[in-house]
Design a protein around this motif. Structure first.
Motif, short mmCIF file in Angstrom:
data_model
loop_
_atom_site.label_atom_id
_atom_site.label_comp_id
_atom_site.label_asym_id
_atom_site.label_seq_id
_atom_site.Cartn_x
_atom_site.Cartn_y
_atom_site.Cartn_z
N SER A 116 74.47 34.36 43.81
CA SER A 116 75.56 33.40 44.01
C SER A 116 76.90 34.04 43.68
N ARG A 117 77.91 33.75 44.51
CA ARG A 117 79.26 34.27 44.25
C ARG A 117 79.77 33.78 42.90
N ARG A 118 79.36 32.58 42.51
CA ARG A 118 79.94 31.95 41.32
C ARG A 118 79.04 31.98 40.10
N LEU A 119 77.71 32.08 40.30
CA LEU A 119 76.79 31.85 39.19
C LEU A 119 75.90 33.03 38.84
N GLY A 120 75.87 34.08 39.65
CA GLY A 120 74.97 35.20 39.37
C GLY A 120 73.65 35.03 40.08
N LEU A 121 72.57 35.58 39.51
CA LEU A 121 71.23 35.46 40.10
C LEU A 121 70.74 34.03 39.91
N SER A 122 70.65 33.30 41.00
CA SER A 122 70.40 31.86 40.93
C SER A 122 69.08 31.50 41.59
N LEU A 123 68.22 30.81 40.83
CA LEU A 123 66.98 30.26 41.36
C LEU A 123 67.24 28.81 41.72
N GLY A 124 67.07 28.47 43.00
CA GLY A 124 67.46 27.15 43.46
C GLY A 124 66.36 26.11 43.36
N ILE A 125 66.76 24.89 43.06
CA ILE A 125 65.87 23.73 43.13
C ILE A 125 66.40 22.80 44.22
N ASN A 126 65.57 22.55 45.22
CA ASN A 126 65.92 21.67 46.32
C ASN A 126 65.08 20.39 46.20
N LEU A 127 65.71 19.30 45.85
CA LEU A 127 65.01 18.02 45.68
C LEU A 127 64.89 17.24 46.98
N MET A 128 65.34 17.84 48.08
CA MET A 128 65.23 17.23 49.40
C MET A 128 64.03 17.84 50.15
N PRO A 129 63.60 17.22 51.24
CA PRO A 129 62.54 17.83 52.06
C PRO A 129 62.98 19.20 52.58
N ALA A 130 62.02 20.09 52.81
CA ALA A 130 62.33 21.43 53.30
C ALA A 130 62.74 21.41 54.78
N LYS A 172 62.64 40.09 35.85
CA LYS A 172 63.92 39.69 36.44
C LYS A 172 64.07 38.18 36.41
N LEU A 173 64.30 37.62 35.22
CA LEU A 173 64.52 36.18 35.12
C LEU A 173 65.92 35.83 35.64
N PRO A 174 66.09 34.60 36.14
CA PRO A 174 67.38 34.24 36.73
C PRO A 174 68.47 34.03 35.68
N ASP A 175 69.71 34.25 36.09
CA ASP A 175 70.85 33.91 35.24
C ASP A 175 71.00 32.40 35.14
N LYS A 206 70.86 29.56 32.24
CA LYS A 206 71.65 28.32 32.31
C LYS A 206 71.07 27.39 33.38
N ILE A 207 71.39 26.12 33.24
CA ILE A 207 71.00 25.13 34.25
C ILE A 207 72.28 24.54 34.85
N SER A 208 72.36 24.60 36.18
CA SER A 208 73.53 24.10 36.90
C SER A 208 73.12 23.01 37.88
N VAL A 209 74.02 22.08 38.10
CA VAL A 209 73.85 21.08 39.16
C VAL A 209 75.09 21.13 40.04
N LEU A 210 74.89 21.34 41.34
CA LEU A 210 75.98 21.26 42.31
C LEU A 210 75.91 19.89 42.98
N SER A 211 76.94 19.07 42.76
CA SER A 211 76.91 17.68 43.20
C SER A 211 78.22 17.31 43.88
N ASN A 212 78.17 16.30 44.75
CA ASN A 212 79.40 15.84 45.39
C ASN A 212 80.03 14.65 44.66
N ALA A 213 79.52 14.32 43.48
CA ALA A 213 80.12 13.32 42.58
C ALA A 213 79.98 11.88 43.05
N THR A 214 79.18 11.62 44.08
CA THR A 214 79.06 10.25 44.58
C THR A 214 78.18 9.36 43.71
#
Length: 255
Positions: free
Chosen positions: A16-30, A78-81, A116-124
């Motif tokens: 990630s440009r902003r967060l480093g080595l990022s392991l993603g969690i997608n809570l939506m359907p694939a 190689k654990l994620p940042d 670290k644990i991050s959440v990217l949200s649109n604030a709705t």
């Protein structure tokens, strides 16, 4: 169109440009996108073109898949940042979001305590007390505020609900008491230029009211579903970043 849909419930890791080595969690359907915004710049494409046919992953699905991937990454040395909730839409719409946050924190503490644990949200959904309480527990509570101009948001971010109010979103962002990172996408083209003073100055005033722990500004990095959008220059992004620093708030710019 080469927009992206992410695997579910775990994808990556990616750099990630902003967060480093990022392991993603997608809570939506694939196979589709579920979001309360339908942004012109969304890397996942337009909502109407990405209707899912499968279901969102369950709480158990997420925990099982995350544990398997973290164990594998640990074995590879190689654990994620960061573990990042993002994916194919708005993660806080998942009905088990608060419980999943608790599960992920517990698993992180056991297997990779420095991650670290991050959440990217649109604030709705920051008006929801349970969602807000869950977001207070994560390291990086990253909430979108592309502008404070409601006309721009309706034209570019395109909220899907009729009750959206940027004023209410701002008031709810203040409730985090500073435990929030504001992320803002700057871009140009197709009547979508939010880089001039008409947009930037009111945005800066609201940042002073919210007093976030930091601000992340960025510009288009991948193909967008609206092909008329343009990347902002490094010089212009740096100039906006400097103005955030001038009001005493840390800011990073990603190109």
């Amino acid at each position: 169109m080469s927009t992206i849909l992410h695997d579910s419930p775990i994808y990556g890791p990616i750099h990630s440009r902003r967060l480093g080595l990022s392991l993603g969690i997608n809570l939506m359907p694939a196979d589709g996108k579920i979001c309360t915004f339908d942004c012109l710049y969304c890397e996942c494409g337009f909502n109407a073109d990405r209707r899912p046919k499968s279901h969102s992953p369950s709480r158990k699905d997420v925990l099982r898949a995350l544990e398997q991937r973290l164990v594998m990454m640990e074995q590879e040395g190689k654990l994620p940042d960061v573990i990042t909730f993002a994916g194919n839409g708005e993660p806080t719409t998942h009905k088990e979001f608060p419980e999943i946050i608790d599960d992920v924190i517990s698993l992180r503490d056991r297997l990779c305590p420095s991650t670290k644990i991050s959440v990217l949200s649109n604030a709705t959904f920051v008006h929801d007390t349970a969602i807000r309480a869950a977001l207070m527990k994560v390291d990086n509570n990253i909430q979108k505020l592309d502008t404070v101009n409601e006309d721009y948001i309706r034209r570019v971010d395109r909220p899907t609900g009729h009750s959206f109010s940027v004023g209410k979103v701002i008031n709810n962002l203040k409730l985090f008491g500073g435990h929030v990172i504001i992320q803002t996408m700057f871009m140009q083209g197709n009547d979508s230029d939010n880089t001039n003073d008409f947009y930037v100055e009111p945005w800066l005033k609201v940042l002073e009211e919210i007093r976030p722990q930091s601000v992340m500004i960025y510009t288009i990095d991948r193909e967008t579903p609206d092909h008329g959008l343009k990347k902002v220059s490094r010089e212009k992004l740096d100039a906006i970043c400097s103005r955030v620093h001038e009001i005493g708030i840390p800011c990073t710019a990603s190109y």
